[in-house]
Design an enzyme around this catalytic site. Sequence first.
Site, PDB file in Angstrom:
ATOM      1  N   VAL A   1      21.528  99.747  84.242  1.00 45.60           N
ATOM      2  CA  VAL A   1      22.243 100.574  85.677  1.00 45.60           C
ATOM      3  C   VAL A   1      21.964 101.303  86.119  1.00 45.60           C
ATOM      4  CG1 VAL A   1      24.928 100.644  86.354  1.00 45.60           C
ATOM      5  CG2 VAL A   1      24.165  98.878  85.108  1.00 45.60           C
TER       6      VAL A   1
ATOM      7  N   TYR B   1      12.481  94.547 106.331  1.00 46.81           N
ATOM      8  CA  TYR B   1      13.322  93.528 106.598  1.00 46.81           C
ATOM      9  C   TYR B   1      13.847  93.782 107.125  1.00 46.81           C
ATOM     10  CZ  TYR B   1      17.406  90.487 105.136  1.00 46.81           C
ATOM     11  OH  TYR B   1      18.619  89.883 105.283  1.00 46.81           O
TER      12      TYR B   1
ATOM     13  N   TYR C   1      20.207  78.860 100.245  1.00 41.84           N
ATOM     14  CA  TYR C   1      21.557  79.469  99.479  1.00 41.84           C
ATOM     15  C   TYR C   1      22.966  79.216 100.681  1.00 41.84           C
ATOM     16  CZ  TYR C   1      25.588  82.398  97.691  1.00 41.84           C
ATOM     17  OH  TYR C   1      26.325  83.189  96.879  1.00 41.84           O
TER      18      TYR C   1
ATOM     19  N   THR D   1      21.813  91.148 109.131  1.00 39.59           N
ATOM     20  CA  THR D   1      22.341  91.413 108.046  1.00 39.59           C
ATOM     21  C   THR D   1      22.990  92.646 108.565  1.00 39.59           C
ATOM     22  OG1 THR D   1      21.054  92.607 105.990  1.00 39.59           O
ATOM     23  CG2 THR D   1      19.549  92.168 107.915  1.00 39.59           C
TER      24      THR D   1
END
Length: 296
Positions: free
Chosen positions: A193, A136, A11, A112
């Site tokens: 949600v 991660y 992406y 990140t």
Amino acid sequence: MRVLVTGAGGYLGRALVAALTAAGHEPIAMVRPGVGAIPGARETRAADLLDPDGLRRAVEGVDRVCHLAGLTRARESFDEPLRYFRVNTGGTLALLEAMADAGVRGLVFSSTCAVYGSPDRQPMTEDLPAAPPHPYASSKVAAEAVVEAQANSGALGAIVLRLPNLAGGADKDPTRLIPRVLAAATSRTPLGVNGDGSAVRDYLHVDDAAAGFVAAVERLPAPGGFARYNLGSARGTSILDVVAAVERVTGQRVPLVHNPPAHEPQVLIADATRAAAELGWEPKLSDLDSIIASLR
């Protein structure tokens, strides 16, 4: 400059190839075997981060490297921590070794903002300590340490860019919030949600992120230099803000189902003041309506 982009089939990678070309550089796309040529790249080279011979061929004749390749799913990393460290940390180490062998002495590394965890101080600045909440993020902290150590040895000049949530452009990932909200608006399927939808996050347009990498490539320090920057939109956006913006832009109502609250940070926003001051970068496309319009 000839700039190798690892993860060029992804992406952000595709957006960066386009941004480098627009800035007058020659992007060389590195992709996994079988991905195929990347539109706009001067050349596409197939290689895997865990294949030392392929990496050596990939870095031949380039001036700089933008390292985007890696594994990125936080929840998956809990189930496969060794794989995440092998690819994200070990793969970065292998790339640095290939660069050293080829005499390539400039690197921009994609990290990140998740490395900060859930600090009380918001927006998050680069001087906050790392507190990675999952494997991660831990694998990225370890990879950053390897990059910094190699830079400190004098072998290269390096910049680490820490990114928040990317959005906009060609984002078709159904696990990300904005595509999910758009899909709910189109299908009239209720969107689940967590809690009341007030959790706030930082959404950065993928083209703004790509522009940050171009700015870093053009301002890399000399070998021995190292810098770390946040990129971010300079605004916080709640889940309900995203829903309202999708309804506004599409004219379609988004039905909601409120699930029990999740154990998650209430606010996570990146402070990109240092990147603005030292890289001359600022987001231009990251207002919420523009992000959503670019996805339609």
